[in-house]
Design a protein around this motif. Structure first.
Motif, PDB file in Angstrom:
ATOM      1  N   ASN A 222       0.829  -1.209   0.000  1.00 51.35           N
ATOM      2  CA  ASN A 222       0.000   0.000   0.000  1.00 51.35           C
ATOM      3  C   ASN A 222       0.864   1.260   0.000  1.00 51.35           C
ATOM      4  O   ASN A 222       0.539   2.251  -0.669  1.00 51.35           O
ATOM      5  N   GLY A 223       1.953   1.226   0.768  1.00 52.69           N
ATOM      6  CA  GLY A 223       2.844   2.383   0.816  1.00 52.69           C
ATOM      7  C   GLY A 223       3.477   2.673  -0.539  1.00 52.69           C
ATOM      8  O   GLY A 223       3.561   3.828  -0.974  1.00 52.69           O
ATOM      9  N   ASP A 224       3.923   1.594  -1.224  1.00 54.60           N
ATOM     10  CA  ASP A 224       4.462   1.754  -2.577  1.00 54.60           C
ATOM     11  C   ASP A 224       3.412   2.382  -3.487  1.00 54.60           C
ATOM     12  O   ASP A 224       3.682   3.335  -4.221  1.00 54.60           O
ATOM     13  N   TYR A 225       2.225   1.809  -3.437  1.00 59.11           N
ATOM     14  CA  TYR A 225       1.178   2.226  -4.371  1.00 59.11           C
ATOM     15  C   TYR A 225       0.685   3.641  -4.069  1.00 59.11           C
ATOM     16  O   TYR A 225       0.316   4.384  -4.978  1.00 59.11           O
ATOM     17  N   VAL A 229      -0.254   7.025  -6.401  1.00 58.83           N
ATOM     18  CA  VAL A 229      -1.479   7.836  -6.299  1.00 58.83           C
ATOM     19  C   VAL A 229      -1.115   9.299  -6.064  1.00 58.83           C
ATOM     20  O   VAL A 229      -1.602  10.206  -6.766  1.00 58.83           O
ATOM     21  N   LEU A 230      -0.256   9.548  -5.074  1.00 59.43           N
ATOM     22  CA  LEU A 230       0.106  10.927  -4.716  1.00 59.43           C
ATOM     23  C   LEU A 230       0.929  11.606  -5.817  1.00 59.43           C
ATOM     24  O   LEU A 230       0.931  12.836  -5.929  1.00 59.43           O
ATOM     25  N   ASP A 280       2.379  -1.241   5.104  1.00 56.21           N
ATOM     26  CA  ASP A 280       3.283  -2.373   4.858  1.00 56.21           C
ATOM     27  C   ASP A 280       2.575  -3.612   4.322  1.00 56.21           C
ATOM     28  O   ASP A 280       3.206  -4.624   4.054  1.00 56.21           O
ATOM     29  N   GLU A 281       1.254  -3.544   4.148  1.00 58.17           N
ATOM     30  CA  GLU A 281       0.527  -4.690   3.584  1.00 58.17           C
ATOM     31  C   GLU A 281       0.491  -4.600   2.061  1.00 58.17           C
ATOM     32  O   GLU A 281       0.498  -3.497   1.492  1.00 58.17           O
TER      33      GLU A 281
END
Length: 445
Positions: A222-225, A229-230, A280-281
């Motif tokens: 999620n953090g990567d993705y 998005v941002l 981190d998921e």
């Protein structure tokens, strides 16, 4: 469950089948007992059937294959065959059908199961009939129920109202020594001809040559993705295929499904729980087009189906193709996040015991992984025991997903198992990992 099934005595095989049938039914009951009658008959999304349809369909398939075909018994409810034929009625139309109500459904599936257990007590597994060899028909029906259980779990994710499902959290993650793994390539045996409960599209085993490539150690998080998005990823057509960009605009996509931004913070909805986005998921509920666009933005691509399976099954030190990344042993809780055990993907690095020989992790469980491959038959494919499982879906309309999710049961989550869906679908528990071609210095390291 392993390919030593053929080593079991008839009594051992009978006991094993009975355990699998009981396990799958316990999960079905849990998913349907968790909600009230109104929720069982309501259609929570046009993409999904009412839960009560899935429940009766599970029983009807069990009756067709195990009571009538394997058992040669009289039909219980031949009058409902057409109602629960998935090819007769699109999901969007099913609520308008004269379906069995919840109480009638529960009675019906219980009566079917009683008959099935009687058939199981008397069936001869060595009768020279392919459908009962290694109890294949029982394995097929157990997998069918578990696959519908995962579909019902996806329906639970789409329903509105108070939370009704609960599970303990998954293991904690850990930092990884490397974000990517170099895969040297080679020839391996893709698919299977020996896994007794493998379905037709996984067969037959065939040699495939894979060129060297680099693959992400774990699925994209999620953090990567969120960085995509941002960074305006959904507003920049450079990252999207023509079909993907058209879909983004038509569907007004701005982030993965179930994400929202409130006062500058990102949240998600998970089985009716509102929670801060766990960075981190593995990212989940993204369609193929979103996965493809992120990969391009990151300077990478999606792996092919062959590359995915090579990473998951090939052991370069022995030249052998394994059943699973960690070996031939069936999945345990130390290997992978499966079977609705945790109701969420585990953080990156949570399953070191499930790593492949090269160090690729979380290939089984957590999230289905989109590949770049269309759903096609393997060389020598034979549609069996019915055309409608795979044959009618082959072609460029569907993309292959591999590896299973946290909602996939171990009886399904083989290293050879192939899932497929339309590239626009987001309600499934799907994420992805990236791959890329190696740089010259990596090839000669």
């Amino acid at each position: 469950m392993n390919h030593q099934l053929s080593d079991l005595s008839p009594e051992g095989l009978r006991a094993f089948v009975g355990e699998q049938l009981e396990r799958s039914r316990a999960r079905t009951v849990q998913l349907t007992d968790a909600v009230d009658t109104d929720d069982l008959v309501r259609q929570h999304s046009k993409l999904m059937s009412p839960l009560v349809w899935d429940y009766a369909h599970i029983g009807n398939q069990e009756e067709l294959w195990l009571v009538r075909d394997v058992g040669g018994r009289e039909p219980l409810r031949q009058d409902i065959d057409e109602l629960y034929d998935a090819f007769q009625h699109p999901r969007a139309d099913r609520p308008s059908l004269p379906l069995l109500g919840p109480a009638e459904t529960r009675t019906y599936v219980t009566e079917v199961r009683d008959k099935v257990l009687d058939v199981l007590d008397h069936v001869k597994f060595d009768a020279g009939r392919e459908l009962v060899d290694n109890a294949f028909a029982f394995g097929m029906i157990t997998q069918h129920e578990q696959q519908h259980d995962e579909t019902m779990l996806a329906t639970h994710q789409l329903r509105e109202g108070a939370p009704v499902l609960d599970a303990p959290p998954p293991p904690t993650g850990r930092s990884l020594s490397s974000a990517e793994v170099f895969v040297p390539g080679g020839v391996f045996e893709m698919g299977t001809s020996i896994e007794p409960w493998a379905l037709d599209n996984e067969r037959p085993a065939h040699g495939v040559h894979v060129k060297p490539y680099v693959i992400d150690t774990v699925p994209v998080t999620n953090g990567d993705y969120l960085r995509f998005v941002l960074g305006g990823g959904y507003e920049d057509p450079r990252w999207w295929s023509e079909a993907g960009w058209a879909h983004v605009q038509k569907a007004s996509l701005v982030a993965p499904r179930f994400w929202s931004q409130v006062d500058g913070e990102w949240w998600r909805v998970r089985f009716a729980h509102q929670e801060l986005l766990p960075l981190d998921e593995p990212v989940m509920h993204v369609c193929f087009y979103e996965a493809e666009a992120y990969a391009k933005w990151a300077g990478k691509r999606l792996p092919t189906e062959e590359e995915w399976e090579f990473a998951a099954r090939f052991d370069p030190s022995t030249g052998r193709t394994r059943r699973f990344p960690w070996g031939d042993e069936s999945p345990g809780p130390q290997h992978a996040n499966l079977g609705q055990r945790h109701l969420r993907p585990a953080p990156a690095g949570a399953y070191p015991a499930g790593a492949s020989p090269l160090g690729v992790e979380q290939l089984i469980g957590d999230v289905w992984e989109w590949t770049s491959s269309d759903f096609r038959p393997y060389p020598g494919f034979r549609a069996w025991p019915y055309d409608e499982y795979s044959l009618v879906f082959f072609g460029p309309d569907y993309k292959v997903l591999r590896g299973g999710s946290f909602g996939t049961d171990e009886v399904v989550a083989r290293g050879t198992f192939r899932n497929w869906d339309y590239p626009i679908r987001r309600q499934i528990f799907a994420g992805f990992r990236c791959a890329r071609d190696p740089r010259p210095e990596e090839l000669h390291a």
